[in-house]
Design a protein around this motif. Structure first.
Motif, mmCIF file in Angstrom:
data_model
loop_
_atom_site.group_PDB
_atom_site.id
_atom_site.type_symbol
_atom_site.label_atom_id
_atom_site.label_comp_id
_atom_site.label_asym_id
_atom_site.label_seq_id
_atom_site.Cartn_x
_atom_site.Cartn_y
_atom_site.Cartn_z
ATOM 1 N N SER A 71 0.821 -1.192 0.081
ATOM 2 C CA SER A 71 0.145 -0.018 0.032
ATOM 3 C C SER A 71 0.763 1.185 -0.049
ATOM 4 O O SER A 71 0.558 2.244 -0.698
ATOM 5 C CB SER A 71 -1.029 -0.005 1.202
ATOM 6 N N GLU A 72 2.065 1.150 0.706
ATOM 7 C CA GLU A 72 2.834 2.514 0.664
ATOM 8 C C GLU A 72 3.585 2.550 -0.474
ATOM 9 O O GLU A 72 3.548 3.683 -1.025
ATOM 10 C CB GLU A 72 3.948 2.152 1.644
ATOM 11 N N ARG A 75 0.828 4.063 -3.006
ATOM 12 C CA ARG A 75 0.406 5.375 -2.667
ATOM 13 C C ARG A 75 1.632 6.342 -2.846
ATOM 14 O O ARG A 75 1.222 7.691 -3.343
ATOM 15 C CB ARG A 75 -0.013 5.388 -1.331
ATOM 16 N N ASN A 76 2.716 6.032 -2.707
ATOM 17 C CA ASN A 76 3.872 6.962 -2.493
ATOM 18 C C ASN A 76 5.085 6.801 -3.673
ATOM 19 O O ASN A 76 5.872 7.897 -3.772
ATOM 20 C CB ASN A 76 4.438 6.998 -1.215
ATOM 21 N N LYS A 81 2.442 8.080 -8.468
ATOM 22 C CA LYS A 81 1.940 9.138 -8.362
ATOM 23 C C LYS A 81 1.917 10.027 -9.722
ATOM 24 O O LYS A 81 0.944 10.539 -10.141
ATOM 25 C CB LYS A 81 2.959 9.985 -7.351
#
Length: 144
Positions: A71-72, A75-76, A81
């Motif tokens: 998940s990290e 998302r990051n 992104k």
């Protein structure tokens, strides 16, 4: 009977042959998979050693699930992104009125240009707000 068509009049409950889609076309096409090319947008690829990529066809390493929670990474990681931010799309994809729906193939753009945010090289659509001649002049100016 049994040809996949509803039986009876329109007010009666519709009975369909087994295996026939029961939802109307609008309902069936509202899913995430029909909204755009999915590289990095709700879709990703995890290799057998835990390496994470936006898709199996877009070999830009985003992280490893043995070191960082999935998940990290999703998302990051900068590549995820960037792929989710349609304002970063270049060329005619960036000018296209359908970029939120389609977005073009980021994997194909990367394969042809080395840039996953470049214009989709196989798209034949000409966006309404895109001038290929103006873009070629701007590209020549940027290279000088």
């Amino acid at each position: 009977m049994g040809h996949g068509h509803p039986h009876g009049n329109a007010a009666a409950p519709q009975a369909y042959e087994s295996g026939t889609p029961t939802a109307d076309a609008k309902t069936r096409t509202m899913g995430w998979a029909t909204r755009r090319i999915n590289d990095g947008k709700g879709f990703l690829f995890v290799s057998h050693v835990g390496n994470v990529y936006p898709s199996g066809f877009l070999p830009i390493h985003a992280g490893n699930i043995r070191e960082t929670p999935l998940s990290e990474i999703y998302r990051n990681a900068p590549i995820f992104k960037s792929l989710r931010d349609t304002s970063k799309l270049e060329g005619k994809c960036g000018a296209c009125e359908y970029k939120e729906i389609c977005g073009g193939s980021r994997a194909r753009a990367y394969a042809v240009t080395g840039d996953p945010l470049a214009a989709e090289p196989c798209c034949i659509y000409q966006p309404k707000n895109w001038d290929p001649e103006l873009e070629s002049h701007a590209g020549a100016f940027a290279k000088s």
